[in-house]
Scaffold this active site. Sequence first.
Site, short mmCIF file in Angstrom:
data_model
loop_
_atom_site.label_atom_id
_atom_site.label_comp_id
_atom_site.label_asym_id
_atom_site.label_seq_id
_atom_site.Cartn_x
_atom_site.Cartn_y
_atom_site.Cartn_z
N GLU A 96 80.58 28.98 4.87
CA GLU A 96 81.18 27.56 4.31
C GLU A 96 80.16 27.49 3.14
O GLU A 96 79.10 28.04 2.92
CB GLU A 96 80.86 26.33 5.25
N ASP A 97 80.59 26.47 2.16
CA ASP A 97 80.02 26.29 0.89
C ASP A 97 78.74 25.31 1.27
O ASP A 97 77.74 25.74 0.85
CB ASP A 97 80.74 25.92 -0.33
N ASP A 100 77.98 18.75 4.54
CA ASP A 100 77.54 17.47 4.08
C ASP A 100 77.66 16.28 5.13
O ASP A 100 76.45 16.50 6.10
CB ASP A 100 78.73 17.01 3.00
N THR A 101 78.63 15.59 5.63
CA THR A 101 78.49 15.02 6.66
C THR A 101 78.71 15.75 8.12
O THR A 101 78.21 15.21 9.01
CB THR A 101 80.03 14.00 6.68
P1 5GP Z 1 81.84 17.51 5.23
O1 5GP Z 1 82.89 17.56 6.31
O2 5GP Z 1 80.55 18.31 5.77
O3 5GP Z 1 81.20 16.01 4.79
O4 5GP Z 1 82.35 18.24 3.89
C1 5GP Z 1 82.14 19.38 3.32
C2 5GP Z 1 82.82 19.53 2.19
O5 5GP Z 1 82.62 18.55 1.29
C3 5GP Z 1 82.23 20.73 1.48
O6 5GP Z 1 83.15 21.82 1.97
C4 5GP Z 1 82.90 20.51 0.15
O7 5GP Z 1 84.08 20.75 -0.14
C5 5GP Z 1 82.54 18.89 -0.05
N1 5GP Z 1 81.26 18.73 -0.82
C6 5GP Z 1 80.26 18.08 0.11
N2 5GP Z 1 79.16 17.81 -0.74
C7 5GP Z 1 79.62 18.52 -1.94
C8 5GP Z 1 78.80 18.57 -3.24
O8 5GP Z 1 77.54 18.25 -3.39
N3 5GP Z 1 79.29 19.05 -4.20
C9 5GP Z 1 80.75 19.73 -3.99
N4 5GP Z 1 81.29 20.09 -4.86
N5 5GP Z 1 81.42 19.52 -3.03
C10 5GP Z 1 80.91 18.76 -1.78
#
Ligand code: 5GP
Length: 175
Positions: A96-97, A100-101
């Site tokens: 994964e890149d 975040d949550t």
């Molecule tokens: P989660 O489900 O963990 O909240 O979401 C992760 C996804 O949110 C990542 O795969 C990415 O697409 C997006 N995301 C979260 N933080 C960032 C950030 O700082 N920059 C970018 N470009 N995308 C983010």
Amino acid sequence: MDKFDLMISEEEIKAKVKEVADKISRDYDGESIVVISVLTGAFIFTADLVRELTIPVDKIDTVQISSYEGTKSTGNFIFKKDITTDISGKNVLIVEDIVDTGRTLKKLREMLQMREPKSIKICTAFDKPSRRVNDLVPDYNCFTIPDEFVVGYGLDYDGKYRQFKDIMIVRTDNE
Ligand code: 5GP
């Protein structure tokens, strides 16, 4: 015009990706893995990571998830693009890149777990633990970063800036 502040340089990323790939290769010594790259953001990290691995990689597949915010903020997930690989009995490494949550990966891991792989681990390029809403902890992480919106190294803002070699904090026109 959007403005950018450097957070992590190309050189730092390259060195850390090699370090993490070496650890993965040591941990899976004698085994092979199936890599599942989470589109679109992880395409650059996946390309760099797999080329540093010294263990056999049986398959590299991709998945794309779509989240629908319902009346509750937890959201629902569907596969916009599913893998085509049979992962039962395999060692799966999700790449994964950024976490975040943690919602995306927690759900994805649950969905893949139902297909009875031998093991599932998560490798992320960047982690923002301060934003977590659940107990998800990536097994491998290159960089823990503060709560800033970053672009580059595959990460976009409105589809743009994925091609940047460094990780940059973006200050958008709206700020
Ligand atoms: P989660 O489900 O963990 O909240 O979401 C992760 C996804 O949110 C990542 O795969 C990415 O697409 C997006 N995301 C979260 N933080 C960032 C950030 O700082 N920059 C970018 N470009 N995308 C983010």
